[in-house]
Each structure stands twice: as C-alpha cells, then as structure tokens.
Design a protein around this motif. Sequence first.
Motif, PDB file in Angstrom:
ATOM      1  N   VAL A 134       1.627   6.251  -0.709  1.00 22.12           N
ATOM      2  CA  VAL A 134       2.300   6.880  -1.843  1.00 22.12           C
ATOM      3  C   VAL A 134       1.248   7.613  -2.654  1.00 22.12           C
ATOM      4  O   VAL A 134       0.291   7.003  -3.154  1.00 22.12           O
ATOM      5  CB  VAL A 134       3.027   5.839  -2.713  1.00 22.12           C
ATOM      6  N   LEU A 138       2.711   4.693  -9.202  1.00 17.69           N
ATOM      7  CA  LEU A 138       3.799   3.744  -8.997  1.00 17.69           C
ATOM      8  C   LEU A 138       4.256   3.147 -10.318  1.00 17.69           C
ATOM      9  O   LEU A 138       3.473   2.984 -11.259  1.00 17.69           O
ATOM     10  CB  LEU A 138       3.353   2.606  -8.075  1.00 17.69           C
ATOM     11  N   SER A 139       5.525   2.797 -10.359  1.00 21.70           N
ATOM     12  CA  SER A 139       6.043   2.061 -11.499  1.00 21.70           C
ATOM     13  C   SER A 139       5.427   0.669 -11.528  1.00 21.70           C
ATOM     14  O   SER A 139       5.100   0.088 -10.484  1.00 21.70           O
ATOM     15  CB  SER A 139       7.571   1.962 -11.395  1.00 21.70           C
ATOM     16  N   ILE A 142       7.015  -2.061  -9.338  1.00 20.49           N
ATOM     17  CA  ILE A 142       6.879  -2.111  -7.883  1.00 20.49           C
ATOM     18  C   ILE A 142       5.769  -3.093  -7.536  1.00 20.49           C
ATOM     19  O   ILE A 142       4.583  -2.757  -7.519  1.00 20.49           O
ATOM     20  CB  ILE A 142       6.599  -0.710  -7.307  1.00 20.49           C
ATOM     21  N   VAL A 148      13.123  -1.485  -3.757  1.00 19.38           N
ATOM     22  CA  VAL A 148      12.940  -0.070  -4.082  1.00 19.38           C
ATOM     23  C   VAL A 148      13.820   0.790  -3.183  1.00 19.38           C
ATOM     24  O   VAL A 148      14.222   0.382  -2.091  1.00 19.38           O
ATOM     25  CB  VAL A 148      11.464   0.364  -3.900  1.00 19.38           C
ATOM     26  N   VAL A 188       1.398  -4.610  -2.099  1.00 22.51           N
ATOM     27  CA  VAL A 188       0.924  -3.349  -2.670  1.00 22.51           C
ATOM     28  C   VAL A 188      -0.595  -3.345  -2.601  1.00 22.51           C
ATOM     29  O   VAL A 188      -1.258  -4.210  -3.185  1.00 22.51           O
ATOM     30  CB  VAL A 188       1.393  -3.169  -4.129  1.00 22.51           C
ATOM     31  N   GLU A 190      -3.835  -1.177  -3.512  1.00 22.73           N
ATOM     32  CA  GLU A 190      -4.336  -0.053  -4.290  1.00 22.73           C
ATOM     33  C   GLU A 190      -5.684   0.380  -3.731  1.00 22.73           C
ATOM     34  O   GLU A 190      -6.579  -0.439  -3.523  1.00 22.73           O
ATOM     35  CB  GLU A 190      -4.460  -0.430  -5.762  1.00 22.73           C
ATOM     36  N   VAL A 203       1.886   0.980   0.103  1.00 23.05           N
ATOM     37  CA  VAL A 203       2.893  -0.044  -0.160  1.00 23.05           C
ATOM     38  C   VAL A 203       3.480  -0.490   1.176  1.00 23.05           C
ATOM     39  O   VAL A 203       3.916   0.339   1.976  1.00 23.05           O
ATOM     40  CB  VAL A 203       4.008   0.489  -1.076  1.00 23.05           C
ATOM     41  N   LEU A 227       8.798   6.149  -4.176  1.00 18.36           N
ATOM     42  CA  LEU A 227       9.489   4.865  -4.274  1.00 18.36           C
ATOM     43  C   LEU A 227      10.040   4.703  -5.682  1.00 18.36           C
ATOM     44  O   LEU A 227       9.314   4.861  -6.665  1.00 18.36           O
ATOM     45  CB  LEU A 227       8.536   3.712  -3.944  1.00 18.36           C
TER      46      LEU A 227
END
Length: 234
Positions: A134, A138-139, A142, A148, A188, A190, A203, A227
Amino acid sequence: MTTTVGRRPEPVVTTAPPVARLRRPGWKDPRLLVGIVVVALSVALGSWAVSAASRTVAVFAAGSALTPGTAVTASDLRTVEVRLGSQTDRYLLAEEGLPDDTVVLRTVGEGELLPASALGAATELAVRAVAVPVATGLSERIVAGAAVDVWYVPGQDDSAPVADDDVADEGSSAEPELLVGGVDVAQVDEGDGSLVVGGPVTVHLLVGVDDLPAVLAAVAGEGTIALVPVGGAG
C-alpha cells in the motif's frame, strides 16, 4: 253397653345421626406424605436452579486479536470467569485445555470469548494470506484483526501506445474498483518509510479463495491498492 277407652299412640323416638368429628391427620396419612414430598422437591429444584444460574466457569478469551491460520498457544489467551448457563458447550473451557493441531478459522477479537467453532484443522481454512503493498498512508484503524474493503485504482500504462488525446483522457480517468469487501487483516508490516506520512506499507490480507484471482491481478497490475476500514474512515 261396653265403652272402649282408646289408647294414645306411643311417641316415635328418632335418633339423630352421629356428628362427624374432624380428626387431625397423622404422619401415616398418604395425603400428608405426598404434600411433604412435593414441597421438598420444589425447594430442591428451586435451589438447584438458582445455584446453576449463579455458577461461573473458567473459559478462554483472546489476549489479542486472533486471525485465521494462527496456531493458538496458551500465551495467546487469558482465562476469565463467566456465567454461561446452558451455553457451556459453545466455548472452550480452561479446564479442558486447547485441542491439538488446530488453527484459528475466523477472526476472534481481543477480549472475546474463544468459541469452540473458531478452531479447526488447517485444511478447513477458506482464506489465504496475501501480501498487499500500500503506497498511501493507512488509517490507524487498520491493524491485525480489523476488516477492510480492498479497492483497486487503475494507473496509466506507460507502455501502451496512445492514439489521440481522447484515448489518453479515457485511460487516465478510470474509476477505482472495489475488489472485495470485509477482508480481515492478518498483519501490518511498516517499511523504512513508515516514519514518513504516506510511506510504503505491506498489509497481509486474508482473502477468500474465490477472490484470490482478482486480488493477485491487482497486486501485479500497474495501478495501486487502497484499503478502507469497514464502518467508515479512521
């Protein structure tokens, strides 16, 4: 002439019926014994019902979100005392321990009681983990265990020849497409750019087998994947 003196009729004496007297029932009276038994059974049944309703049992609850495919250990769970009543068979009792060689079949939220139906053999899994890159931020909602919607935003194919401006405009104005909704997030990751807003993030989504072709094609496509948390933006 002889005169006959008439005799008076003798009075009729009637005997009154004997008065029935009430007798106090004795211990051998069947009616008394039946009444005592009925009262005793009623008291015992009521006491049992109250005791059963207030009795608590120790069951497993998720210490953190559990996602499909996870092999659960005791460290992933915690024990809580709850009143289940007649629903004891629906959950895993702590005294029975965890079944062997099982994985999570559906997402179990943090703190949620662990249903017996949420565990099973790995062959029963109806989802597969797919790593989805992604590019956009991200929110905060998430996280592992969240649900999602997966959207695909088509990109401009630089290798495709452009005949005229109309075709170029048509290709660049392609609208986003919903690939699959309500997908569970397994993990998730990062990347190095996570400290920068909008940095790349991977993700891991749990995608149903029937939806795999569309999602895999989108991952390999020229566009980007977005997402959106189910229930609104985070």
